[in-house]
Motif scaffolding. Structure first.
Motif, PDB file in Angstrom:
ATOM      1  N   UNK A  25       0.814  -1.214   0.000  1.00 32.93           N
ATOM      2  CA  UNK A  25       0.000   0.000   0.000  1.00 32.93           C
ATOM      3  C   UNK A  25       0.847   1.263   0.000  1.00 32.93           C
ATOM      4  N   UNK A  26       2.137   1.137   0.202  1.00 32.15           N
ATOM      5  CA  UNK A  26       2.991   2.318   0.319  1.00 32.15           C
ATOM      6  C   UNK A  26       3.077   3.049  -1.018  1.00 32.15           C
TER       7      UNK A  26
ATOM      8  N   UNK B 276       4.449  14.990   1.238  1.00 29.82           N
ATOM      9  CA  UNK B 276       4.450  13.559   0.947  1.00 29.82           C
ATOM     10  C   UNK B 276       3.031  13.108   0.657  1.00 29.82           C
ATOM     11  N   UNK B 277       2.923  12.064  -0.170  1.00 30.68           N
ATOM     12  CA  UNK B 277       1.615  11.509  -0.533  1.00 30.68           C
ATOM     13  C   UNK B 277       1.234  10.333   0.349  1.00 30.68           C
ATOM     14  N   UNK B 278       2.016  10.050   1.366  1.00 30.65           N
ATOM     15  CA  UNK B 278       1.725   8.963   2.303  1.00 30.65           C
ATOM     16  C   UNK B 278       2.437   9.225   3.604  1.00 30.65           C
TER      17      UNK B 278
ATOM     18  N   UNK C 246      -6.212  11.849  -3.007  1.00 27.57           N
ATOM     19  CA  UNK C 246      -5.536  11.173  -1.912  1.00 27.57           C
ATOM     20  C   UNK C 246      -5.042  12.206  -0.910  1.00 27.57           C
ATOM     21  N   UNK C 247      -4.653  11.728   0.248  1.00 29.93           N
ATOM     22  CA  UNK C 247      -4.157  12.609   1.307  1.00 29.93           C
ATOM     23  C   UNK C 247      -2.711  13.005   1.033  1.00 29.93           C
ATOM     24  N   UNK C 248      -2.402  14.262   1.313  1.00 28.54           N
ATOM     25  CA  UNK C 248      -1.032  14.764   1.273  1.00 28.54           C
ATOM     26  C   UNK C 248      -0.691  15.320   2.645  1.00 28.54           C
TER      27      UNK C 248
END
Length: 521
Positions: free
Chosen positions: A20-21, A210-212, A277-279
């Protein structure tokens, strides 16, 4: 089939977290699917779901053998797999240990995790749960060690060494249709670590995104985003190189901040839109070495003797025809004469590039690829070529290339003397030279005593006396003036056509001219 029981729970969670990373690209996911007998079609979310479903099936069946195959394929395909597992503490046997902190460092450097030369910065120090009292002599406050447990891990970089996180991590929620602004307040007096920023130009305040939040992250900003500091736009490339994920740099906002007075509240506004997506936005204090300092850190060298031996070995290969080759002394990046001849340890060519130009290019967009052979050349694989360095020191700056013989010896242009055999000398004579020589011979001919000619025009032109001089004088004077010139165009005119003008009347023979010549003889 022999089954070894259900797979270990910690390993199952580790594989899921890695799959999932966001740091795993589509190519790596396709490779994992292909190795484990799964379809590799579809987009990235489909590939992730396919892998996780297959892992869950192994758990449901208690198939430890198939799961071990999955686990080993992840270890092979993901270079940072062990680093990620160790830093997150997902495996019981790989719990991280407290870092060894220097006793007398104001800003102790971040310990390296894996390869530190792939062009990014590492933010996490892997401090486990619990708090630590800083050793005597270390100026970092206690909360610095506590905050690392909740910090991000960015890929390390030689250009930016993260020293301290400033403020809290700001989450940018998905915004598919509207614009959203995230604000950060920054006051220098709230962070004692920023007191030296005005005296040390190498300390910079930088914005990361970062995107994760799990594992090692690339620097990645939303595609539609902009950054403002105190109402002014910050000009920066927030997208990186096209189709090159991971080539985005952190944004340096130091010059846009008001550092004095230190009680002034700086407003940092980050606006973004069209995200699914979350940042995560975070500000760091970084130490940035200069390019000159990085060049001085290149300590590996390629000995001149080894280069000569390599050239000679290739020349002695019976399957290869040994010929001389040209070695350019100009950098393929800057097109200037090499100053620090450098190449990768794994490169198979002797052509070098300049270390300064190469590092400047990587600072703008880290790819770490050789500009000659396109092989991977990270910072720790750079080496100074002493063979090319010796050539540069022995030749003047005007020399741009040298010839390398199959024996490994080099020759400066102009040092060889080319001799042409006599038998082959005639082959270099041009037909135009022969024509010119014939014209010159005809021009040097003595026309002082011409005989009777069947062409009346030429007879009239040659026999006409000038200014009452003797019969031979006009012809000699004309011959001396035209020694180095071709015959006058009036003698033979090939441009006229019989169709353009009526025929000329037949001229009568001028016997009086012959008598004139005869009287002078």
């Amino acid at each position: 089939m022999d089954r070894t029981g259900p797979p270990p729970k910690d390993k199952v969670e580790a594989l899921k977290a890695v799959a999932k990373n966001a740091g795993v690209n589509k190519t790596q996911l396709q490779s994992l699917c292909a190795v484990n007998g799964l379809s590799k079609t579809g987009n990235k979310p489909d590939l992730v779901k396919r892998l996780i479903d297959a892992i869950q099936q192994c758990v449901a069946r208690g198939d430890g053998i198939t799961f071990n195959t999955f686990y080993h394929s992840f270890e092979t395909a993901i270079p940072w797999f062990h680093t990620f597992v160790a830093n997150t503490g997902l495996l019981e046997q790989s719990k991280p240990q407290p870092p060894q902190i220097p006793q007398t460092a104001i800003y102790p450097p971040a310990p390296s995790h894996g390869n530190i030369s792939n062009g990014y910065a590492m933010a996490s120090y892997g401090v486990p749960n619990g708090s630590y009292t800083p050793p005597k002599g270390v100026s970092r406050p206690l909360d610095w060690y506590n905050q690392q447990r909740h910090d991000f891990q960015f890929k390390p970089s030689v250009f930016y060494e993260i020293q301290y996180r400033i403020g809290e991590v700001k989450e940018c929620e998905p915004m598919q249709q509207h614009r959203q602004t995230v604000s950060i307040k920054l006051r220098i007096s709230d962070y004692p670590q920023l007191n030296n920023i005005t005296n040390d130009p190498s300390l910079r305040i930088m914005m990361y995104c970062a995107a994760g939040k799990n594992g090692v992250q690339d620097i990645a900003f939303p595609y539609q985003s902009e950054l403002k500091v105190n109402g002014g736009d910050v000009k920066a490339n927030l997208r990186g190189l096209k189709n090159k994920p991971g080539s985005t740099r952190p944004v340096d906002i130091t010059d846009s901040l008001r550092l004095k007075p230190n009680t002034y509240t700086n407003n940092i506004d980050f606006t973004y839109a069209l995200t699914r997506e979350h940042f995560y936005l975070v500000v760091y204090l970084c130490k940035t070495p200069t390019i000159e300092e990085l060049v001085s850190r290149i300590t590996k060298k390629i000995r001149a003797e080894s280069v000569v031996t390599e050239i000679a070995d290739k020349a002695n290969d019976p399957d290869v025809v040994a010929t001389s080759q040209v070695l350019s002394l100009k950098c393929p990046l800057s097109y200037m004469r090499l100053s620090k001849p450098c190449r990768g340890l794994n490169c198979g060519h002797i052509q070098c590039f300049d270390a300064t130009s190469y590092l400047q290019l990587q600072e703008q967009g880290p790819q770490w690829l050789c500009p000659i052979c396109n092989k991977s050349v990270p910072f720790d694989q750079l080496a100074i070529d002493e063979y090319a360095k010796g050539i540069l020191e022995a030749t003047p700056k005007s020399v741009e290339q040298v010839t390398i013989e199959p024996t490994g010896k080099w020759i400066e242009p102009g040092a060889e003397k080319v001799t042409v055999p006599d038998s082959a000398e005639a082959s270099f004579v041009d037909d135009d030279d022969l024509y010119v020589s014939e014209v010159l011979s005809a021009a040097n001919h003595d026309f002082s005593t011409p005989g009777r000619s069947t062409t009346g025009a030429s007879t009239t032109l040659i026999g006409t006396p000038m200014n009452g001089s003797t019969g031979g004088t006009p012809s000699l004077a004309r011959s001396s003036n035209n020694n180095n010139k071709r015959p006058a165009p009036e003698v033979i005119d090939l441009t006229l056509s019989d169709d353009d003008e009526p025929p000329r009347p037949v001229k009568r023979a001028n016997y009086g001219m012959n008598a004139y010549y005869g009287s002078n003889s």
